[in-house]
Structures are given as C-alpha cells and as structure tokens.
Design an enzyme around this catalytic site. Structure first.
Site, PDB file in Angstrom:
ATOM      1  N   TYR A   1     -10.522  -0.901  11.146  1.00 59.61           N
ATOM      2  CA  TYR A   1     -11.780  -0.433  10.551  1.00 59.61           C
ATOM      3  C   TYR A   1     -12.217  -1.246   9.335  1.00 59.61           C
ATOM      4  O   TYR A   1     -13.261  -0.979   8.763  1.00 59.61           O
ATOM      5  CB  TYR A   1     -11.700   1.062  10.192  1.00 59.61           C
ATOM      6  CG  TYR A   1     -10.457   1.472   9.426  1.00 59.61           C
ATOM      7  CD1 TYR A   1     -10.311   1.181   8.079  1.00 59.61           C
ATOM      8  CD2 TYR A   1      -9.424   2.157  10.071  1.00 59.61           C
ATOM      9  CE1 TYR A   1      -9.172   1.558   7.389  1.00 59.61           C
ATOM     10  CE2 TYR A   1      -8.280   2.535   9.387  1.00 59.61           C
ATOM     11  CZ  TYR A   1      -8.159   2.232   8.044  1.00 59.61           C
ATOM     12  OH  TYR A   1      -7.020   2.592   7.375  1.00 59.61           O
ATOM     13  N   LYS A   2     -11.395  -2.216   8.924  1.00 65.45           N
ATOM     14  CA  LYS A   2     -11.795  -3.024   7.763  1.00 65.45           C
ATOM     15  C   LYS A   2     -12.544  -4.264   8.265  1.00 65.45           C
ATOM     16  O   LYS A   2     -13.698  -4.171   8.654  1.00 65.45           O
ATOM     17  CB  LYS A   2     -10.560  -3.398   6.940  1.00 65.45           C
ATOM     18  CG  LYS A   2      -9.808  -2.196   6.372  1.00 65.45           C
ATOM     19  CD  LYS A   2      -8.638  -2.660   5.526  1.00 65.45           C
ATOM     20  CE  LYS A   2      -7.695  -1.533   5.160  1.00 65.45           C
ATOM     21  NZ  LYS A   2      -8.256  -0.541   4.230  1.00 65.45           N
TER      22      LYS A   2
ATOM     23  N   PHE B   1       0.859  -1.175   0.000  1.00 66.68           N
ATOM     24  CA  PHE B   1       0.000   0.000   0.000  1.00 66.68           C
ATOM     25  C   PHE B   1       0.902   1.234   0.000  1.00 66.68           C
ATOM     26  O   PHE B   1       1.883   1.290   0.760  1.00 66.68           O
ATOM     27  CB  PHE B   1      -0.891  -0.028   1.247  1.00 66.68           C
ATOM     28  CG  PHE B   1      -2.020   0.946   1.193  1.00 66.68           C
ATOM     29  CD1 PHE B   1      -3.149   0.689   0.437  1.00 66.68           C
ATOM     30  CD2 PHE B   1      -1.950   2.143   1.885  1.00 66.68           C
ATOM     31  CE1 PHE B   1      -4.200   1.598   0.383  1.00 66.68           C
ATOM     32  CE2 PHE B   1      -2.993   3.054   1.842  1.00 66.68           C
ATOM     33  CZ  PHE B   1      -4.121   2.787   1.085  1.00 66.68           C
TER      34      PHE B   1
ATOM     35  N   ASP C   1       2.292  -5.949   7.286  1.00 68.64           N
ATOM     36  CA  ASP C   1       1.096  -5.119   7.386  1.00 68.64           C
ATOM     37  C   ASP C   1      -0.097  -6.056   7.188  1.00 68.64           C
ATOM     38  O   ASP C   1      -0.236  -6.687   6.129  1.00 68.64           O
ATOM     39  CB  ASP C   1       1.158  -4.023   6.311  1.00 68.64           C
ATOM     40  CG  ASP C   1      -0.037  -3.074   6.356  1.00 68.64           C
ATOM     41  OD1 ASP C   1      -1.105  -3.474   6.871  1.00 68.64           O
ATOM     42  OD2 ASP C   1       0.100  -1.939   5.865  1.00 68.64           O
TER      43      ASP C   1
ATOM     44  N   ARG D   1     -13.186  -3.874  -6.809  1.00 70.71           N
ATOM     45  CA  ARG D   1     -12.894  -4.746  -5.656  1.00 70.71           C
ATOM     46  C   ARG D   1     -14.177  -5.135  -4.943  1.00 70.71           C
ATOM     47  O   ARG D   1     -15.046  -4.294  -4.692  1.00 70.71           O
ATOM     48  CB  ARG D   1     -12.058  -3.994  -4.610  1.00 70.71           C
ATOM     49  CG  ARG D   1     -10.655  -3.723  -4.959  1.00 70.71           C
ATOM     50  CD  ARG D   1      -9.831  -3.362  -3.721  1.00 70.71           C
ATOM     51  NE  ARG D   1     -10.426  -2.357  -2.827  1.00 70.71           N
ATOM     52  CZ  ARG D   1      -9.839  -1.893  -1.741  1.00 70.71           C
ATOM     53  NH1 ARG D   1      -8.655  -2.354  -1.384  1.00 70.71           N
ATOM     54  NH2 ARG D   1     -10.421  -0.987  -0.979  1.00 70.71           N
TER      55      ARG D   1
HETATM   56  C1  LIG Z   1      -2.315  -2.133   3.543  1.00 68.11           C
HETATM   57  C2  LIG Z   1      -2.605  -0.783   4.102  1.00 68.11           C
HETATM   58  N1  LIG Z   1      -1.652  -0.153   4.803  1.00 68.11           N
HETATM   59  C3  LIG Z   1      -1.873   1.075   5.308  1.00 68.11           C
HETATM   60  C4  LIG Z   1      -3.068   1.739   5.142  1.00 68.11           C
HETATM   61  C5  LIG Z   1      -3.259   3.130   5.690  1.00 68.11           C
HETATM   62  O1  LIG Z   1      -3.933   3.121   6.889  1.00 68.11           O
HETATM   63  P1  LIG Z   1      -4.251   4.455   7.706  1.00 68.11           P
HETATM   64  O2  LIG Z   1      -5.066   5.342   6.828  1.00 68.11           O
HETATM   65  O3  LIG Z   1      -5.029   3.966   8.886  1.00 68.11           O
HETATM   66  O4  LIG Z   1      -2.970   5.091   8.103  1.00 68.11           O
HETATM   67  C6  LIG Z   1      -4.098   1.101   4.430  1.00 68.11           C
HETATM   68  C7  LIG Z   1      -5.404   1.772   4.252  1.00 68.11           C
HETATM   69  O5  LIG Z   1      -6.315   1.288   3.648  1.00 68.11           O
HETATM   70  C8  LIG Z   1      -3.852  -0.187   3.896  1.00 68.11           C
HETATM   71  O6  LIG Z   1      -4.793  -0.820   3.185  1.00 68.11           O
END
Ligand SMILES: Cc1ncc(COP(=O)(O)O)c(C=O)c1O
Length: 397
Positions: free
Chosen positions: A209-210, A113, A184, A356
């Site tokens: 939150y997911k 990400f 992650d 998705r």
């Molecule tokens: C794999 C991954 N890492 C990091 C994040 C970022 O998270 P945050 O906005 O809580 O910092 C996301 C957000 O969807 C994500 O999917």
C-alpha cells in the site's frame, strides 16, 4: 526510458494537493476504480462462489506475487500475497528460527519498525524456548553478528529517517556468522532497485500500500529463498497453505512451494486493485525511478535547507545512503506538518520530531517539489503553524 508523464496521468491526484506521502499510502491508480467495480459486479456479483475457479481468485496471491517478485529481484514462485505485513514478519521470523534450531538470538536494530520488534517478541513468548531479541544501533549491527545469532531481522529503509542499509553486505556478514537474514522491504519495494537473489537474502517481507499503490489495507508479500522453501514449516499453518486445502485433512501438510506461506482466504477485492497498480509498473524501470527519486530528493533538500534554517535534515545527506524519502527534524514538527497539510502539501509526522516527505517519481515532478518547499518556507517564516488548531494531535499522524 520510463515516461513519467504517462505514469503521473495514471493516478488520481486530488486538485490542489501535492502528495508527498506515497511512502505511507500510495494514491489511487485511476484504472483501479474500474477494475474493482468490474470485479465486484461481473465477478463477485455475477459469478458468486464460482468466481474462485472461474475468475482465478484462488491463484491471485501467487500470480500477483510473481509480478512483485520482478520488482524485488526474486524468481517466479518465491513470493506470495496475503495478510498484513506484521503477520508476514511473524511467519518469516518463525521459519528462520526453525532453520537455525541451535541458536537463540534474533538481532535487529533501533531503526526497525516497532511492529517487527513486537512480532519477534510475541513469537519468542509463544515459542518459550529461551530465544532473545537483541536490538542495537543501526550502525552497530555487523558488530553484533556473533555465533549466537540465528536471525538478522532488519528493515532496509528506516521509516523515520530513510537511512538505507546495505542489504548485500549485511546479508553476507550474517551468513558468514552462520545466521539467516530477513529483510522488511516496506519502504524499498517500488522505491529503489532490490536484488533479493543477488543479495542472497533468506526471507523478505513487504507491504503493497505504500510505493506499490494497492490502497489502504492492501495485502502484504512474503519471499522465501528457493533453497529454504522445501524446509520451511509454517508457524501459521492455515488451510490455504496446506498441500491440498480442499481435501480437508485433519492433519496439516505444507504446500509444495511458496503456497505454504499462505494462511487463509485471500483479499480478492484488494488484490484486484493491486493488479491495476502493478499494470503501471509494467511500463516502468525501477532504475529510472531511483534516478528521478534522487534528483527530486536533492532538490527538496537544497530548497528546504536554503529557506528553512530551523529545520534539520534527518535523512542521510548522501543519496546512496537514503531510500526514497526525505525527513527533517523540528521540535514542533507535528504542528508544522498540520499547517502544510492545511495548504495542500501532504506529508506526515513521526514521533518525536520528524517531518517525512515521500519522493515518488511515478506521480511527482519538480513543480511539486518546488511548491512544497515554497509553502513550507512561508509557513516557517510566518510561524503560521503556531496555533492550537495545528498542535492538537490526531489519532493517525
Ligand atoms: C517497515 C514496516 N514494517 C511493518 C509495518 C506494518 O505493516 P502492517 O500494518 O501492514 O502490518 C509497517 C507499516 O507502515 C512498516 O513501515
């Protein structure tokens, strides 16, 4: 055996909506409204500042962390909550680099990400010690685990395609190369069984939150392997990670365990919502969730491929190589998704061309999958997506 009728009944699912976006933002657990109201009225409202002691607010990050630990194969005392996932990634990478001072490379992949990569680059600039971020194809990660690599930093499930990395094998390969592994788990926690202890992961981070359903902006988590905990020097040395926050020492001294990864004041209201969401998980086997997720995913793929020949499967075909989402590619993916949402089937779009669909068995069943596939087929057949209304991009996709 998990009772999925009961778990479904525990969520507020709006009338007429088939929700296939729980991989982005989980729906509202019904009990969370009452719990948050009670927290605000009886705790915040009545107890005011005494709530920190009287209501256990200060202990929430660790108490909730211990509940999440159970879902990701971690022992109690190794997970804490707070901040956003981006911040927790920064902390984990900083801590790992410190444990490998003679090495300069952070290895990651193009499926990560973007925020994880941005955080690593920002850290490299702040450290100014000649570190380098190397980003390679997901299939080539193992080949790049050289003796220069300090840290392997990966997201286990690719947010676009759902491709699943083999955490045990890659962590072992990282260790064989003398590197540490950070995972992650944003798209893993609550989506599939994770065994951080068994995989010997060094650090892990994730959001709530997911698939864990804490609500928009819910706090992130961070895991540090017990062997590393005493040696981690937090890069974000906030007062609540201090050994004695209320001594107000001018010098920082890290807390004894995972507490040291805390930064500042915990999001108490959001943690209350998360507590309600986790109550549902108390009755659930993640292995049952995984089995159901595969069944429902296979059903969606079969039905969409059967009816929509212009949509191409972007996720791995082998369910064992996939997380709990199914993605398809189409050059007009954005407009198609808007047309779907207009008919009450909610998924999302990820640039450049990915539709998705999150598969979340706690509240989805075969009827939902069939309805989504039928509506998608009808949209594709009639090209009802092909209007300016659906093609205009909104800020959040
Ligand atoms: C794999 C991954 N890492 C990091 C994040 C970022 O998270 P945050 O906005 O809580 O910092 C996301 C957000 O969807 C994500 O999917």
């Amino acid at each position: 055996m998990t009772d999925f009728e009961t778990t479904r009944a525990a969520f507020h699912l709006p009338q007429g909506v088939t929700y296939l976006d729980g991989n982005s933002l989980g729906p509202l657990p019904k009990a969370a409204s009452a719990r948050v109201t009670q927290m605000m009225q009886d705790e915040w409202g009545e107890k005011l500042i005494t709530g920190w002691n009287a209501c256990g607010w200060m202990a929430q990050p660790s108490a909730v962390g211990d509940r999440i630990a159970k879902l990701i194969g971690a022992p109690s005392g190794t997970v804490t909550m707070g901040d956003t996932l981006s911040i927790k990634v920064y902390q984990a990478v900083a801590a790992a680099l410190q444990l490998r001072p003679d090495r300069k490379v952070i290895l990651s992949d193009t499926g990560n990400f973007p925020t994880d990569l941005y955080m690593a680059r920002g850290l490299i600039e702040a450290l100014d010690q000649g570190h380098e971020l190397r980003v390679v194809d997901p299939e080539q990660v193992a080949d790049h685990l050289t003796d220069e690599v300090a840290v392997l930093m990966l997201t286990q499930v690719d947010y676009r395609t759902g491709r699943l990395h083999d955490m045990a094998a890659l962590t072992q390969q990282a260790h064989d190369a003398g590197a540490l592994a950070i995972w992650d788990l944003a798209h893993s926690a609550g989506a599939l069984p994770v065994d951080l202890t068994g995989c010997k992961a060094d650090f892990a981070t994730g959001c709530s939150y997911k698939y864990l359903n804490s609500g928009p902006g819910g706090p992130a988590f961070i895991y540090v392997a017990p062997a590393h905990l005493p040696h981690v020097q937090p890069a974000l040395a906030g007062w609540l990670g201090h050994d004695a926050p209320f001594a107000f020492d001018l010098d920082y001294r890290p807390g004894p365990g995972i507490e040291r990864m805390r930064v500042g004041t915990p999001p108490v209201i959001q943690l209350a919502a998360l507590e309600s969401a986790l109550d549902i998980w108390d009755q659930v086997s993640i292995h049952d969730v995984r089995a159901r997720s595969i069944e429902l995913s296979e059903r969606l793929i079969e039905r969409v491929e059967g009816a929509c020949p212009t949509l191409t499967l972007a996720s791995p075909r082998d369910p064992q190589q996939r997380g709990s989402q199914v993605s398809f590619r189409h050059p007009e993916g954005y407009a198609i998704m808007q047309a779907l949402i207009a008919q009450g089937v909610v998924g999302d779009f990820r640039a450049p061309d990915i539709l998705r669909f999150g598969i979340t068995p706690l509240y989805l069943n075969e009827d939902d999958i069939d309805r989504a596939a039928d509506i998608l087929a009808q949209i594709m057949e009639t090209a009802s997506w092909d209007t300016p209304e659906f093609k205009t991009r909104k800020k959040v996709t």
